[in-house]
Design a protein around this motif. Structure first.
Motif, PDB file in Angstrom:
ATOM      1  N   ARG A 265      59.769 -28.457  75.601  1.00  0.00           N
ATOM      2  CA  ARG A 265      60.691 -28.220  76.720  1.00  0.00           C
ATOM      3  C   ARG A 265      61.048 -26.746  76.774  1.00  0.00           C
ATOM      4  O   ARG A 265      61.504 -26.180  75.786  1.00  0.00           O
ATOM      5  CB  ARG A 265      61.970 -29.059  76.558  1.00  0.00           C
ATOM      6  CG  ARG A 265      61.703 -30.536  76.719  1.00  0.00           C
ATOM      7  CD  ARG A 265      62.986 -31.332  76.738  1.00  0.00           C
ATOM      8  NE  ARG A 265      62.682 -32.749  76.875  1.00  0.00           N
ATOM      9  CZ  ARG A 265      63.586 -33.708  76.906  1.00  0.00           C
ATOM     10  NH1 ARG A 265      64.876 -33.402  76.813  1.00  0.00           N
ATOM     11  NH2 ARG A 265      63.237 -34.970  77.034  1.00  0.00           N
TER      12      ARG A 265
ATOM     13  N   GLU B 235      63.460 -24.920  77.359  1.00  0.00           N
ATOM     14  CA  GLU B 235      64.928 -24.893  77.478  1.00  0.00           C
ATOM     15  C   GLU B 235      65.370 -23.450  77.747  1.00  0.00           C
ATOM     16  O   GLU B 235      64.852 -22.513  77.155  1.00  0.00           O
ATOM     17  CB  GLU B 235      65.591 -25.393  76.186  1.00  0.00           C
ATOM     18  CG  GLU B 235      65.189 -26.789  75.736  1.00  0.00           C
ATOM     19  CD  GLU B 235      66.067 -27.880  76.336  1.00  0.00           C
ATOM     20  OE1 GLU B 235      66.934 -27.568  77.179  1.00  0.00           O
ATOM     21  OE2 GLU B 235      65.865 -29.065  75.960  1.00  0.00           O
TER      22      GLU B 235
ATOM     23  N   ARG C  98      68.880 -27.632  69.544  1.00  0.00           N
ATOM     24  CA  ARG C  98      68.226 -27.468  70.855  1.00  0.00           C
ATOM     25  C   ARG C  98      67.053 -26.521  70.700  1.00  0.00           C
ATOM     26  O   ARG C  98      67.219 -25.322  70.615  1.00  0.00           O
ATOM     27  CB  ARG C  98      69.193 -26.948  71.931  1.00  0.00           C
ATOM     28  CG  ARG C  98      68.506 -26.865  73.315  1.00  0.00           C
ATOM     29  CD  ARG C  98      69.437 -26.492  74.438  1.00  0.00           C
ATOM     30  NE  ARG C  98      70.515 -27.452  74.626  1.00  0.00           N
ATOM     31  CZ  ARG C  98      70.372 -28.656  75.178  1.00  0.00           C
ATOM     32  NH1 ARG C  98      69.197 -29.047  75.620  1.00  0.00           N
ATOM     33  NH2 ARG C  98      71.403 -29.452  75.279  1.00  0.00           N
TER      34      ARG C  98
HETATM   35 MG    MG Z   1      67.832 -31.717  78.060  1.00  0.00          MG
END
Ligand code: MG
Ligand code: ATP
Length: 419
Positions: free
Chosen positions: A141, A143, A152
Motif C-alpha cells: 500500500r 500509504e 503503518r
Molecule cells: Mg488504510
C-alpha cells in the motif's frame, strides 16, 4: 539460542529519523531493521515474535472453520476493472508496475477481487456453501504517511479471511463467531483489556463495520469508549442516531486515541455481483453469494503490543508472543566453573522444552541486564557466583524485576506455574 551467536546486537540509539516508539524499541533491541520510511525487515528475534502472533491468529481462524491458502501478490488489472477498483481514485494506495512484454500489473493492496474470481470456479451450488478462506499474505500500500513504525507500513503481511454464505442469517452467524475469535486473539497477545469492538463506517461496502481498536496515544483514530459495555464508536460515525441505535449516550462515553488492530466487514454482494459469484439454491435458482471480510495485521499488532506494554527500560512481551520463554543470563567474571554451571542450566531448560535465549556473552553484568530489559523476555534467570553459592539461580519477571532464588530442581515447575 546462544546470544553470542545471534548476529544482531542491541543498540543505544534508533535511527534519527525514526519517530515512533514501537520502531525505536524494536530496532534498538534487534527485532527489526529499517530499510526506508514505511518499510522494515524482520530479524531473528522479530521473526520469532511475528510467527507466534501469526500462529495465534491461525489457531483461532482454524477453530472457526477457516481454510488457509496463499494468493499471489501480483494482480491482473482485468479482474479489478470488473469492480471498478483498478482506478487510483477508487483505491488511492495502489502500487502498480509494468510487464516487460507490455501492459500493467498491480501489487495487491487487498484480495477481494482475485479470491472472489477464484471461488467462482469452485462454488456453484448451495451444497458448496458456506466457505471460509484465509491467508497470511503480503499487501502493498502506497500509504501517504509512514510515521507509526511497524503499525503503518507500505509492505505488510495481513491475515485476511473472506466468508462466503448463502444467506444474510448464515453470514451474520459467522460474523459474530469471528468477532469472538478476534476477542480471543487480542486477549492471547496481551492487549485484550485495552481493545474495544468499535462501531465504524462500512466505507464503500456497507453501511457499517466493526473495528477492533486498541487504546494508544500513538494511534491515528479517535474513538468514544463505553467502559461498562466494553464497546466504542469511531469518531466518523459518532452521531446521535448511531448512538441511539446502540443504546448509549454521549455522557457515558470517553474520547480516546486508538489504533485499529483488526476489523470485520460485511461486503454483501458488492464483489459477488461484479465478478459473477453465484450459487444455485435448492430450487435451482441463481442466487448471489453473500460475503464478508475479516482483517488483522500481525505486524501492526506486534507494534501495538510494544506501544501498550513497554516501560522505561524497554519492551515487555506477554508470554504467548515473547521470542523466547526465558532469558538465561550468566555472570561469570571469567570463571570457567560458573560458565559450566550456566551451560548446564541452558541444556536442562532446553531438554524440558523451554525456549531459551542464553546470554553467554563475555560482557559486564550491567550491560547484560540492560539488554535483557530492552529485549523484554518475560522471565529472566541469572547464574552467577552469588547464586551458585546460595545453591540455585535467580528468577525475575520482566514485569517487576524482583529476583528470588530458586533451586535448580524447582526451575521447571516454577516456569510452568507462570505459563
Ligand atoms: Mg488504510
Ligand atoms: P487503517 O484505517 O489503519 O489504514 P485499514 O482500514 O486500511 O486500516 P484494512 O484495509 O481493513 O485496514 O486492513 C486490515 C488490517 O490490516 C488492519 O486492521 C490493520 O491491522 C492492518 N493494516 C492495514 N493497513 C496497514 C499498514 N499500512 N501497515 C500495517 N498494517 C496495516
Amino acid at each position: 539460542m546462544r546470544q553470542s551467536q545471534l548476529f544482531t546486537r542491541t543498540r543505544k540509539d534508533a535511527p534519527k529519523d525514526e519517530v515512533s516508539l514501537n520502531a525505536q524499541l524494536l530496532i534498538r533491541a534487534g527485532f527489526i531493521h529499517k530499510e526506508m520510511a514505511g518499510v522494515y525487515s524482520f530479524l531473528p528475534l522479530g521473526l520469532r515474535t511475528f510467527k507466534k502472533i501469526e500462529q495465534i491468529i491461525r489457531e483461532e481462524m482454524n477453530a472457526i472453520g477457516g481454510q488457509e491458502i496463499t494468493l499471489s501478490a501480483l494482480q491482473d488489472p482485468k479482474v479489478w476493472e470488473k469492480t471498478n477498483r483498478w482506478d487510483d481514485a477508487a483505491i488511492d494506495v495502489w502500487f502498480k508496475t509494468a510487464l516487460k512484454s507490455g501492459g500493467e500489473l498491480g501489487l495487491a493492496p487487498t484480495h477481494e477481487e482475485p479470491l472472489t474470481a477464484l471461488m467462482s470456479e469452485y462454488i456453484s451450488s448451495y451444497k458448496d456453501l458456506p466457505a471460509y478462506v484465509y491467508q497470511f499474505q503480503t499487501k502493498f500500500r502506497n500509504e501517504l504517511r509512514a510515521k507509526s513504525g511497524i503499525m503503518r507500513v507500505r509492505e505488510f503481511v495481513m491475515k485476511d479471511l473472506y466468508s462466503f454464505s448463502k444467506s444474510e442469517a448464515e453470514f451474520r452467524d459467522f460474523y459474530e463467531k469471528c468477532a469472538k475469535a478476534y476477542e480471543k486473539i487480542f486477549k492471547r497477545v496481551g492487549i485484550g483489556d485495552r481493545t474495544y469492538r468499535t462501531f465504524a463506517s462500512g466505507g464503500s461496502f456497507s453501511k457499517f463495520s466493526d473495528e477492533y481498536q486498541m487504546l494508544c496515544d500513538a494511534g491515528e483514530d479517535v474513538i468514544y469508549v463505553h467502559e461498562k459495555k466494553r464497546i466504542a464508536v469511531n469518531k466518523e460515525v459518532y452521531k446521535d442516531d448511531v448512538l441511539k441505535d446502540l443504546g448509549i449516550e454521549k455522557s457515558e462515553l470517553k474520547e480516546e486515541k486508538a489504533i485499529e488492530v483488526g476489523n470485520i466487514f460485511p461486503l454483501g454482494t458488492r464483489f459477488s455481483d461484479s465478478l459473477g459469484l453465484k450459487y444455485k439454491d435448492e430450487d435451482g435458482k441463481d442466487m448471489p453469494v453473500i460475503m464478508g471480510s475479516y482483517g488483522i495485521g500481525p505486524g501492526r499488532l506486534m507494534g501495538a503490543v510494544v506501544e501498550a506494554l513497554a516501560d522505561k527500560k524497554g519492551i515487555v512481551w506477554p508470554k504467548e508472543v515473547a521470542p523466547f520463554d526465558v532469558h538465561l543470563v550468566s555472570i561469570t567474571g571469567g570463571n570457567v566453573e560458573i560458565e559450566k554451571e550456566a551451560d548446564r542450566t541452558y541444556e536442562m531448560l532446553q531438554e524440558n522444552g523451554i525456549e531459551v535465549l542464553y546470554d553467554d556473552r563475555d560482557a559486564r553484568a550491567g550491560e547484560k541486564f540492560a539488554d535483557s530489559d530492552l529485549i523484554g523476555i518475560p522471565v529472566r534467570l541469572v547464574v552467577s557466583e552469588k547464586t551458585i553459592e546460595a545453591g540455585g539461580v535467580e528468577m525475575a519477571l520482566r514485569t517487576n524485576g524482583k529476583g528470588t532464588l530458586v533451586a535448580e530442581s524447582d526451575i521447571i515447575d516454577k516456569l510452568h506455574a507462570k505459563k
